[in-house]
Motif scaffolding. Structure first.
Motif, PDB file in Angstrom:
ATOM      1  N   ARG A  45      -7.697 -61.724  23.474  1.00  0.00           N
ATOM      2  CA  ARG A  45      -8.249 -61.433  22.157  1.00  0.00           C
ATOM      3  C   ARG A  45      -8.728 -62.736  21.524  1.00  0.00           C
ATOM      4  O   ARG A  45      -8.040 -63.759  21.588  1.00  0.00           O
ATOM      5  CB  ARG A  45      -7.183 -60.785  21.283  1.00  0.00           C
ATOM      6  CG  ARG A  45      -7.687 -60.250  19.971  1.00  0.00           C
ATOM      7  CD  ARG A  45      -6.638 -59.406  19.273  1.00  0.00           C
ATOM      8  NE  ARG A  45      -6.296 -58.228  20.044  1.00  0.00           N
ATOM      9  CZ  ARG A  45      -5.512 -57.252  19.600  1.00  0.00           C
ATOM     10  NH1 ARG A  45      -4.983 -57.332  18.377  1.00  0.00           N
ATOM     11  NH2 ARG A  45      -5.235 -56.212  20.359  1.00  0.00           N
ATOM     12  N   TYR A  94     -11.283 -55.543  16.376  1.00  0.00           N
ATOM     13  CA  TYR A  94     -10.128 -55.196  15.566  1.00  0.00           C
ATOM     14  C   TYR A  94     -10.188 -55.931  14.232  1.00  0.00           C
ATOM     15  O   TYR A  94     -10.547 -57.111  14.188  1.00  0.00           O
ATOM     16  CB  TYR A  94      -8.837 -55.617  16.250  1.00  0.00           C
ATOM     17  CG  TYR A  94      -8.581 -54.987  17.593  1.00  0.00           C
ATOM     18  CD1 TYR A  94      -9.051 -55.576  18.760  1.00  0.00           C
ATOM     19  CD2 TYR A  94      -7.860 -53.803  17.699  1.00  0.00           C
ATOM     20  CE1 TYR A  94      -8.821 -55.006  20.006  1.00  0.00           C
ATOM     21  CE2 TYR A  94      -7.614 -53.222  18.932  1.00  0.00           C
ATOM     22  CZ  TYR A  94      -8.099 -53.832  20.074  1.00  0.00           C
ATOM     23  OH  TYR A  94      -7.858 -53.259  21.306  1.00  0.00           O
ATOM     24  N   ALA A  96      -7.746 -57.182  10.995  1.00  0.00           N
ATOM     25  CA  ALA A  96      -6.350 -57.516  10.741  1.00  0.00           C
ATOM     26  C   ALA A  96      -6.224 -58.092   9.343  1.00  0.00           C
ATOM     27  O   ALA A  96      -7.198 -58.645   8.807  1.00  0.00           O
ATOM     28  CB  ALA A  96      -5.862 -58.525  11.773  1.00  0.00           C
ATOM     29  N   SER A 108      -4.415 -65.225  15.733  1.00  0.00           N
ATOM     30  CA  SER A 108      -4.099 -63.801  15.584  1.00  0.00           C
ATOM     31  C   SER A 108      -2.673 -63.576  15.092  1.00  0.00           C
ATOM     32  O   SER A 108      -2.415 -62.620  14.357  1.00  0.00           O
ATOM     33  CB  SER A 108      -4.334 -63.071  16.902  1.00  0.00           C
ATOM     34  OG  SER A 108      -3.513 -63.590  17.918  1.00  0.00           O
ATOM     35  N   TYR A 111      -1.632 -62.845  11.361  1.00  0.00           N
ATOM     36  CA  TYR A 111      -1.876 -61.552  10.737  1.00  0.00           C
ATOM     37  C   TYR A 111      -0.752 -60.583  11.097  1.00  0.00           C
ATOM     38  O   TYR A 111      -0.324 -60.532  12.252  1.00  0.00           O
ATOM     39  CB  TYR A 111      -3.216 -60.985  11.202  1.00  0.00           C
ATOM     40  CG  TYR A 111      -4.400 -61.854  10.830  1.00  0.00           C
ATOM     41  CD1 TYR A 111      -4.751 -62.955  11.601  1.00  0.00           C
ATOM     42  CD2 TYR A 111      -5.169 -61.565   9.709  1.00  0.00           C
ATOM     43  CE1 TYR A 111      -5.828 -63.758  11.263  1.00  0.00           C
ATOM     44  CE2 TYR A 111      -6.253 -62.353   9.369  1.00  0.00           C
ATOM     45  CZ  TYR A 111      -6.582 -63.451  10.146  1.00  0.00           C
ATOM     46  OH  TYR A 111      -7.638 -64.238   9.812  1.00  0.00           O
ATOM     47  N   TRP A 114      -2.674 -54.630  11.648  1.00  0.00           N
ATOM     48  CA  TRP A 114      -3.819 -54.490  12.558  1.00  0.00           C
ATOM     49  C   TRP A 114      -4.316 -53.049  12.580  1.00  0.00           C
ATOM     50  O   TRP A 114      -3.533 -52.103  12.475  1.00  0.00           O
ATOM     51  CB  TRP A 114      -3.414 -54.877  13.982  1.00  0.00           C
ATOM     52  CG  TRP A 114      -3.189 -56.342  14.143  1.00  0.00           C
ATOM     53  CD1 TRP A 114      -2.065 -57.041  13.832  1.00  0.00           C
ATOM     54  CD2 TRP A 114      -4.129 -57.291  14.646  1.00  0.00           C
ATOM     55  NE1 TRP A 114      -2.239 -58.377  14.105  1.00  0.00           N
ATOM     56  CE2 TRP A 114      -3.506 -58.558  14.617  1.00  0.00           C
ATOM     57  CE3 TRP A 114      -5.440 -57.211  15.127  1.00  0.00           C
ATOM     58  CZ2 TRP A 114      -4.140 -59.721  15.039  1.00  0.00           C
ATOM     59  CZ3 TRP A 114      -6.072 -58.361  15.552  1.00  0.00           C
ATOM     60  CH2 TRP A 114      -5.426 -59.606  15.502  1.00  0.00           C
TER      61      TRP A 114
END
Length: 124
Positions: A45, A94, A96, A108, A111, A114
């Motif tokens: 990701r 995505y 978030a 990531s 966060y 999600w």
């Protein structure tokens, strides 16, 4: 609790445009930063863009000049306008959220809320 729902993905040709939406619910949206991440098959990701509670914007180098993030606090929604799309942009996108923002919008793990993602496919 906080819920995030993405929409707006689809199939588009190289050079085309899409606008993704992320609708936020469950808390006072105005105090949250929202980020967009994407994940392509077989890849990790990666950060795409983020917007702070004060509407400061952040972009990955790969999308600068092509993508624009914005927020509408009256609609509890963050938008990601994507233009000049390339096949490399193909991924599940995505959104978030994190309360109060962060010093590192590209990470990531900063966060804690999600969405489930929306598929973007760019054909060559």
């Amino acid at each position: 609790q906080v819920q995030l729902v993405e929409s707006g993905g689809g199939l588009v040709q190289t050079g085309g445009s899409l606008r993704l939406s992320c609708v936020f619910s469950g808390r006072d949206f105005s105090g949250y930063a929202v980020g967009w991440f994407r994940q392509a098959p077989g890849k990790e990701r990666e950060f795409v863009s983020a917007i702070s509670p004060a509407a400061g914007t952040f972009y990955a180098d790969s999308v600068k000049g092509r993508f624009t993030i914005s927020r509408d606090n009256a609609k509890n929604t963050v938008y990601l306008q994507m233009s000049s799309l390339k096949p490399d942009d193909t991924a599940v996108y995505y959104c978030a959220a994190v309360l109060g923002g962060t010093y590192r919008y590209d990470r990531s793990f900063e966060y804690n809320h999600w969405g489930r993602g929306t598929q973007v496919t760019v054909s060559s």
